[in-house]
Scaffold this motif. Structure first.
Motif, PDB file in Angstrom:
ATOM      1  N   VAL A 151       1.032  -1.153   0.102  1.00 52.39           N
ATOM      2  CA  VAL A 151       0.085  -0.027  -0.036  1.00 52.39           C
ATOM      3  C   VAL A 151       0.889   1.163  -0.009  1.00 52.39           C
ATOM      4  CG1 VAL A 151      -1.665   1.261   1.372  1.00 52.39           C
ATOM      5  CG2 VAL A 151      -1.920  -1.251   1.470  1.00 52.39           C
ATOM      6  N   TYR A 152       0.847   2.127  -1.074  1.00 48.70           N
ATOM      7  CA  TYR A 152       1.474   3.139  -1.021  1.00 48.70           C
ATOM      8  C   TYR A 152       0.574   4.441  -0.668  1.00 48.70           C
ATOM      9  CZ  TYR A 152       3.751   7.330  -3.397  1.00 48.70           C
ATOM     10  OH  TYR A 152       4.365   8.441  -3.642  1.00 48.70           O
ATOM     11  N   LEU A 153       0.833   5.005   0.432  1.00 47.02           N
ATOM     12  CA  LEU A 153       0.220   6.034   1.154  1.00 47.02           C
ATOM     13  C   LEU A 153       1.018   7.470   0.572  1.00 47.02           C
ATOM     14  CD1 LEU A 153      -0.312   4.635   4.618  1.00 47.02           C
ATOM     15  CD2 LEU A 153      -1.819   4.814   2.754  1.00 47.02           C
ATOM     16  N   ALA A 154       0.550   7.973  -0.503  1.00 49.37           N
ATOM     17  CA  ALA A 154       1.132   9.200  -0.991  1.00 49.37           C
ATOM     18  C   ALA A 154       0.905  10.360  -0.356  1.00 49.37           C
ATOM     19  CB  ALA A 154       1.059   9.255  -2.616  1.00 49.37           C
ATOM     20  N   GLN A 155       1.915  11.235  -0.213  1.00 52.15           N
ATOM     21  CA  GLN A 155       1.786  12.487   0.192  1.00 52.15           C
ATOM     22  C   GLN A 155       1.682  13.607  -0.595  1.00 52.15           C
ATOM     23  OE1 GLN A 155       4.207  10.318   2.270  1.00 52.15           O
ATOM     24  NE2 GLN A 155       2.095  10.009   2.694  1.00 52.15           N
ATOM     25  N   ALA A 156       2.537  13.237  -2.019  1.00 49.67           N
ATOM     26  CA  ALA A 156       2.337  14.035  -3.123  1.00 49.67           C
ATOM     27  C   ALA A 156       1.846  13.124  -4.281  1.00 49.67           C
ATOM     28  CB  ALA A 156       3.717  14.645  -3.353  1.00 49.67           C
ATOM     29  N   GLU A 157       1.195  14.097  -5.234  1.00 49.70           N
ATOM     30  CA  GLU A 157       0.720  13.521  -6.518  1.00 49.70           C
ATOM     31  C   GLU A 157       1.951  13.481  -7.300  1.00 49.70           C
ATOM     32  OE1 GLU A 157      -3.861  13.896  -6.693  1.00 49.70           O
ATOM     33  OE2 GLU A 157      -2.890  15.737  -6.385  1.00 49.70           O
ATOM     34  N   ASP A 158       2.621  12.610  -7.634  1.00 47.57           N
ATOM     35  CA  ASP A 158       3.951  12.292  -8.247  1.00 47.57           C
ATOM     36  C   ASP A 158       3.947  11.175  -8.886  1.00 47.57           C
ATOM     37  OD1 ASP A 158       6.562  11.876  -8.828  1.00 47.57           O
ATOM     38  OD2 ASP A 158       7.143  13.688  -7.524  1.00 47.57           O
ATOM     39  N   ALA A 159       3.877  11.341 -10.499  1.00 46.84           N
ATOM     40  CA  ALA A 159       3.692  10.301 -11.301  1.00 46.84           C
ATOM     41  C   ALA A 159       5.230   9.234 -11.268  1.00 46.84           C
ATOM     42  CB  ALA A 159       3.741  10.577 -12.721  1.00 46.84           C
ATOM     43  N   GLN A 160       6.275   9.881 -10.816  1.00 46.25           N
ATOM     44  CA  GLN A 160       7.487   9.092 -10.655  1.00 46.25           C
ATOM     45  C   GLN A 160       7.429   8.133  -9.549  1.00 46.25           C
ATOM     46  OE1 GLN A 160      11.008  11.458 -10.995  1.00 46.25           O
ATOM     47  NE2 GLN A 160      12.338   9.528 -10.812  1.00 46.25           N
ATOM     48  N   LEU A 161       7.144   8.939  -8.451  1.00 48.85           N
ATOM     49  CA  LEU A 161       7.022   8.158  -7.010  1.00 48.85           C
ATOM     50  C   LEU A 161       5.936   7.278  -7.218  1.00 48.85           C
ATOM     51  CD1 LEU A 161       7.337  10.727  -4.469  1.00 48.85           C
ATOM     52  CD2 LEU A 161       9.053   9.127  -5.156  1.00 48.85           C
ATOM     53  N   HIS A 162       4.771   7.453  -8.247  1.00 49.89           N
ATOM     54  CA  HIS A 162       3.818   6.298  -8.157  1.00 49.89           C
ATOM     55  C   HIS A 162       4.383   4.955  -8.968  1.00 49.89           C
ATOM     56  CE1 HIS A 162       0.017   4.413  -9.747  1.00 49.89           C
ATOM     57  NE2 HIS A 162      -0.730   5.013  -8.863  1.00 49.89           N
ATOM     58  N   GLU A 163       5.279   5.146 -10.063  1.00 48.51           N
ATOM     59  CA  GLU A 163       5.619   4.101 -10.817  1.00 48.51           C
ATOM     60  C   GLU A 163       6.546   3.550  -9.962  1.00 48.51           C
ATOM     61  OE1 GLU A 163       6.364   1.359 -13.487  1.00 48.51           O
ATOM     62  OE2 GLU A 163       4.713   2.869 -13.541  1.00 48.51           O
TER      63      GLU A 163
END
Length: 210
Positions: A151-163
């Motif tokens: 589970v990736y709990l994202a603090q920023a909407e960042d496409a690179q981090l998402h990938e």
């Protein structure tokens, strides 16, 4: 305003700096301990105590930017002895997601491994290298064999981090789940602390004047 010290986990440094800057708090200073301490949580309480005692001469108020973080209540014992407050919750995942949302995630799949933006950025170092998986790939199944999803709990909407998070899940053989949290309860807790300190300071001033 009285000077405030926030003693925090290095994993929260980027987000805490952003909260401080966004609110224009010139009187707040951030000091971070190495995020690597999470691999040795028994060392966190005394490391925090040392920072608290070193900061007392310069700072009127101190907040600890840790949750329990695997210390099994030992950090709370130290903070009670030192008279210092910490962030609420058992770990950063809970105060990013919020208690209700995190509980729902855990109930939906108890076998979940969580990542934040920080952990995605440092996945290779903190997970692959620190756990020895780089040298011994067979350890991955030993560490993560009982997990079902990442589970990736994202603090920023960042496409690179998402990938990168998606690739981390694939590397560990786990299903991937994404949930945007923003700063969640982290921002709320810091602002609440600041407001409380302001009320306390006004109360002290009124008591002194009367």
């Amino acid at each position: 305003m009285d000077p405030v010290l926030i003693i925090a986990c290095g994993a929260l440094a980027r987000e805490l700096k952003a909260v401080i800057a966004a609110n224009g708090w010139q009187h707040v200073q951030l000091q971070c301990l190495p995020a690597d301490l999470h691999n040795r949580p028994e060392r966190i309480p005394e490391a925090v105590r040392e920072k608290i005692r070193a900061g007392r001469a310069r700072f009127t108020r101190i907040l600890v930017g840790y949750a329990d973080c695997g210390t099994g209540g030992l950090l709370d014992r130290v903070l009670e002895e030192e008279g210092v407050e910490r962030l609420p919750g058992a770990h950063c995942y809970e105060f990013y997601a919020g208690t209700q949302a995190f509980t729902a995630l855990a109930d939906a799949e108890p076998g979940s491994f969580y990542l934040t933006d920080f952990l995605v950025r440092h996945f290779e170092r903190l997970v692959i290298r620190e756990l020895g998986i780089e040298r011994h790939p067979e350890l991955a199944s030993m560490y993560f064999g009982n997990y079902r999803r990442l589970v990736y709990l994202a603090q920023a909407e960042d496409a690179q981090l998402h990938e990168q998070a998606r690739q981390a899940a694939a590397r560990l053989g786990l299903e991937f789940h994404y949930q945007f949290t923003g700063y969640g309860g982290l921002h709320t807790a810091i602002v609440r602390f600041q407001r409380q300190q302001g009320r306390d300071a006004r109360t002290e001033q009124v008591s002194w004047q009367s």
